[in-house]
Every structure is written in structure tokens, then in C-alpha cells.
Design a protein around this motif. Sequence first.
Motif, mmCIF file in Angstrom:
data_model
loop_
_atom_site.group_PDB
_atom_site.id
_atom_site.type_symbol
_atom_site.label_atom_id
_atom_site.label_comp_id
_atom_site.label_asym_id
_atom_site.label_seq_id
_atom_site.Cartn_x
_atom_site.Cartn_y
_atom_site.Cartn_z
ATOM 1 N N TYR A 365 15.034 -18.167 -1.405
ATOM 2 C CA TYR A 365 16.411 -18.141 -1.129
ATOM 3 C C TYR A 365 16.653 -16.542 -0.860
ATOM 4 C CZ TYR A 365 16.676 -22.949 -2.785
ATOM 5 O OH TYR A 365 16.204 -24.004 -3.231
ATOM 6 N N VAL A 366 17.079 -16.166 0.300
ATOM 7 C CA VAL A 366 17.075 -14.809 0.415
ATOM 8 C C VAL A 366 18.902 -14.592 0.732
ATOM 9 C CG1 VAL A 366 16.871 -12.840 2.175
ATOM 10 C CG2 VAL A 366 15.172 -14.713 1.860
ATOM 11 N N VAL A 375 21.779 -15.842 3.282
ATOM 12 C CA VAL A 375 21.556 -15.580 4.642
ATOM 13 C C VAL A 375 20.370 -16.481 5.281
ATOM 14 C CG1 VAL A 375 22.761 -13.422 4.813
ATOM 15 C CG2 VAL A 375 20.312 -13.504 4.438
ATOM 16 N N ALA A 376 19.432 -16.612 4.479
ATOM 17 C CA ALA A 376 17.981 -17.252 4.911
ATOM 18 C C ALA A 376 17.441 -18.038 3.899
ATOM 19 C CB ALA A 376 17.120 -16.450 5.505
ATOM 20 N N VAL A 446 21.309 -17.296 12.805
ATOM 21 C CA VAL A 446 21.088 -18.696 12.994
ATOM 22 C C VAL A 446 21.968 -19.486 11.847
ATOM 23 C CG1 VAL A 446 19.712 -20.941 13.053
ATOM 24 C CG2 VAL A 446 18.999 -18.765 14.282
ATOM 25 N N SER A 447 21.695 -18.885 10.562
ATOM 26 C CA SER A 447 22.289 -19.666 9.288
ATOM 27 C C SER A 447 23.828 -19.222 9.338
ATOM 28 C CB SER A 447 21.821 -18.930 8.291
ATOM 29 O OG SER A 447 21.943 -17.708 7.766
ATOM 30 N N LYS A 448 24.352 -18.516 10.170
ATOM 31 C CA LYS A 448 25.896 -18.307 10.224
ATOM 32 C C LYS A 448 26.603 -19.582 10.825
ATOM 33 C CE LYS A 448 29.427 -15.138 12.030
ATOM 34 N NZ LYS A 448 29.745 -14.050 12.876
ATOM 35 N N PRO A 457 21.288 -22.726 5.026
ATOM 36 C CA PRO A 457 20.431 -22.332 6.006
ATOM 37 C C PRO A 457 19.389 -23.145 6.168
ATOM 38 C CG PRO A 457 20.861 -20.459 4.694
ATOM 39 C CD PRO A 457 21.279 -21.690 3.978
ATOM 40 N N THR A 458 18.795 -23.124 7.652
ATOM 41 C CA THR A 458 17.670 -24.369 7.884
ATOM 42 C C THR A 458 16.448 -23.484 7.385
ATOM 43 O OG1 THR A 458 18.862 -25.071 9.718
ATOM 44 C CG2 THR A 458 16.706 -25.278 9.902
ATOM 45 N N PRO A 459 15.492 -24.217 6.697
ATOM 46 C CA PRO A 459 14.347 -23.572 6.297
ATOM 47 C C PRO A 459 13.418 -22.962 7.432
ATOM 48 C CG PRO A 459 14.746 -25.433 4.877
ATOM 49 C CD PRO A 459 15.790 -25.410 6.118
ATOM 50 N N ALA A 460 12.892 -21.973 7.199
ATOM 51 C CA ALA A 460 11.847 -21.351 8.140
ATOM 52 C C ALA A 460 10.413 -21.304 7.293
ATOM 53 C CB ALA A 460 12.274 -20.071 8.851
#
Length: 606
Positions: A365-366, A375-376, A446-448, A457-460
Motif C-alpha cells: 500500500y503506497v 495513492v496506489a 488512475v486511483s484518483k 486503488p486497483t492493484p498493479a
Amino acid sequence: MAPNSKAAKAKAAAKANKASANANKTSANNNKNSTNGNKNSGNGNKNSAANSNKAWPIAAGYENCPEVVEPVTLKVKGAIPSWLEGSLYRSGPGNYDLKSDAGKDVHIQHWFDGLAQLHKYEIHKGGRVTYRSRNTSDDLRERYKTAENVTGVTFCQRDPCKTIFQKFFTTFKAATMGTGEKMEGTNVNVNVMFTPNFPGLRQGADEKKKVSERKSPLRNLITTTDGNALQELDPDTLEPIRIFNYGYLDDSLGSSNLAPAHPCIDPETNEYFTSLLTFGPTALYKIVRIRGSHKGHHAEPDIDVLAEIKSPRPTYMHSFALTKRYVVVCHWQCDFKAWGLSVLWYGNAWESFAAHNPNLKCQFYVVDRHRGRHVATFEADPYYAFHTINAWDEDDDVVIDIAAYKDHTVIGDYFVDNLRDPKGKPPQQAVLRRYRLREVSRHAKVSKTNREKGQPPTPAPAAVDFELDEANNFELPTMNPTRYLRPYRYTYGVNRSGKTPSLIYDRLIRVDLDQIKRAGKNSQAAYKYWMEDQCTPSEPVFVPAPDATDEGQGVLLSIVLNGRTRTGFLLILDAMTMNEIARADMQDGHISPHNFHGVFVNSLTA
């Protein structure tokens, strides 16, 4: 939390004087089984497994260790660099075997649950070295002795005699009335990590006067554990001052259950970060920043919750990562069953963990540490870890080095009876692994959109740049602190060679990460070691040389158990060559218990 009363302090002082007298008597008699002569360290260990393994040198690290309340001078061999002046603080357990007043043996089963004993090795001008230690959970010890059992919630203590009714009653009581653990005196075991000059404590007039009277340059000294508990100590004497939790700083943080024992601290801004977990059907992680007030140490600190992250997985996390731009919560796999309520049912964390799931991804988790947003999120194949090593921003990527295990079953390898047994199971070993979180700001954009919809946020996918082989296993990592949050070349830790019967670490290792990038992980030039027969080193601590022009210029400090003599010594190595510069031998009769972590406080620059 108010400081201890005068009566409590007088009682503690009397107990400390008695323990000091016992320790000195033990040393004078050259009693190598020193635990039997120290009432405050267990009052008799005649029936312990440690004594039945006298021929097994490693077992000495898991015997009771006597306090040395008044400093004693150690014998120095070699030449300590003239610039090395300050205090090495070491944390960890020092007592496992107690005896009640009625003569019943009480055995603490797991290394992580050993009663706290903190150590201070002071290097004076001219190369003289003194040592002292202090037990910092005396009230908890007395509680165990009175109950003739290890009571309350522990990390791994198991009670096979507890009935289903007792489990139900304990769970019901804890759920409806609280656990009953009192945050006062020395009734909590806080023995993992030191934080010098913790910014969360304001300095009133009384505290300012006390600080001015100390020899130490520190304003305060704090120890942490994996629960929501901190302990303040006197930096000179190691005397416990008070126990408190994060709710002492901000009421909204008091209900959290766990916090990593390792906070992250930006050395340039002195910002202190932690991640607080609250159990429940949806686990809640609060990412918290603590800063000293711009008005000065006398004012209330600034407390900010940067993000609240919800997850179906309440997880035991011992550390996390920080860069100049982000806080990264490394959500590896070590999940509590039943939303965390399993801890109340079993009374310990170990039996409360769910089985490892090879199909369950781990997350990173960022959190933007400046704007305060999650944020990501990145995902990786399942793993477990105790310790992150370092992290930094590299263009738009985040790079994180971790000492990674296959799974969390390694925790079960550290039961004391196993570690005392020469035929015990060697613990699972960690490997150094480098993760890369690519294009964080792109994922943040994208996560905004997700945030606007109230979604996470959608995981990458997270990438693995490299990992070392198990032959070069790696734990209790350290590095040159001047390179923290920046790209770096060298990291240091402990290693199990496989060449000796030692169950745990038998050598120190230096890894040249630049050499690995150039020539690959099999390049022998990437590794240097220190090793000595029947000796067990602890986590190394790097102290940079003044005016150093190279990252590797400095010394490593490690506390080593000498199994041949059943004593210990402070080892000082040249960090570049891994050659010994000097050592300071402890007195006969004083072992060096296997401990956790350390921090060096420079007398001139703290």
C-alpha cells in the motif's frame, strides 16, 4: 500516563540495588551459571532445559541473564578508533525460567516472549568500555510468579491445560471488559526496538530539568514492541520511567491493537511514521505521522493520520518502508483468524495465525506522505518478512529491499526448547529480495478515479529485480544510516553458514549490492563474512566514520555470545573489510543473551 509514584520508585530502587549486589557477587565467585545466583532474574533455574545442555554452547544465549545495574568496565583487546565514542543500546529478552515463591517452575516458551532486558555498552573517550543492563518488566515477572503461570496475551505462549470453558470465559471477559492489561509500572513486555529522541513526547519543566542533569545527550529514549505500547527509559541508567500507548498522544489512536515494532524515521526531517492496526471484520490500518512542534519540545507534538486503509486481512507486520515521497505498508502474509478475535481465544498470536495460503497475493500500500493519500496498491506472490532493509524513489519507481521468507512458519522455529536442543530444528532462513513498484505516479492518477467513487486503488503487479540464494541467507539487516531512503551499496546482517551445528546465526555478512548488479548474485566478490568458532553474533550496527568519503567507511558493532567461555563480547569490525579491529570482553559469569536490535548514540552528535 503519569510517572510512577515515589513509593514505586523507592521499591524499584531497592530491588535494583539488591539485583546489583547479587550480580556483583556472582561475578566475584566466577560463577559461570550466573542465573542461579540472581533472584531478580528468575530465582533459580535448576530444572531448566538450558542447564541440561551445558555442552551445547548456543544454549547459553537462552538462559537467564543477570542484571548489571551499576556499570562495570570490560577488558578491551585491540585499538578502538579514537573517533568512536558513544553508547550502544541493545534490546531483547533476558529471562525465560522463573520460580514462584512456592517453588514452582514457570517456563517462558518462546524467544519473543522472554522478559525484557536492555543493555548499554558505553565507549568512552580513550577507548574504555563499560557495560550495564536492566530488567524492564519486573511487574510482569512478579505477576507470572504469583500466578505460577504465564498469564495474559503473549506472542507464542501455549497452555494445553486450558479448558474450552476457560477459553470461552477469557474471550468473553476480554471482549466485554477489555483484556485487563494495565498500562502502568513495568507490567508490559516492551523489548524490541529503540527510538532516541522520540518526537511524540513534550518536554515540560520537570522533564527539561531531568534532561539537563543527565550525562546522555538524549532528550528521551523509547522502546517499542509489536503491540500498541511504548516504554520510556532513562538513557543513562535504563531505568523504566513509564509505559504508554499511542492513545497518550492522540485519543483516536488508543483503540488500535498493533503497531510495527520498527517505526520509520526520516533522519533529515525527524518525522516519525507508524502503521496502527485495529482488528475487526474489516481491518483498519491508520498510517500516522508524528512531528515535534515547530514551537519547541515544550509544546504538544503534531499528529497526522495520513491515510486509513481498509482490508479483509488483519496481519502481523513487524516493519514497513519509507521513501522521501511515500510510506509503503508491506502487507505480507501472516493473517489473524476470525478478524483478530482469535488472539483472545488462544491467548497468543502464534496459534491465532491462519495457515499460509499459496494462492493469496501480498500487497504494497503506497501512501503519499506529503498529501496524505493512499495513492496506489501493488501485488506480489505470497511471502513473509520481519524486516525491510531500505527503500527509495528511483525516478517514478519505488525500490524496496526486504529480508523475505517463504512463509510465516519461521515464527514456530523459535520456541526456546527447540533452540536449546542441539538436535533441534534449524529455523527457516530469509533471503534478500528487491521489489520494484513501477510508475507510482501513473497509478496514482488512475486511483484518483477510484477515490472519487469511494473505491480503493486497483492493484498493479510488483516486480522482483533480484533475490539472493539461501546459501547467502540474510537477517537482522543494517546499513550505513547516511544512505537511508537513498540508493545504497552495502548492507550487513547475520547469516547461518551451514558449516557448524549452530541452529541460528554463526556469522556476520556484508553484501555488495553494486557487485550483484554488475556480476550477478553468484559473484563471490559480493560477499564478505566474519566468523569465529562457537560464537553467535547479533544484529550488526553500522557507525559511519567522520569525514568518510566512501559509504563503507565505518565500523560494525555486534554483541557476540562466546560459546567456548559462556560469556560475551562487544565486537568492533572494519565495515569495509569485515576484519576485527577490537573487542571488549564481558566479565566471567555474564553471558550475552541472543537479543534483537540495537542503536548507537554518538556522544558528540546526538
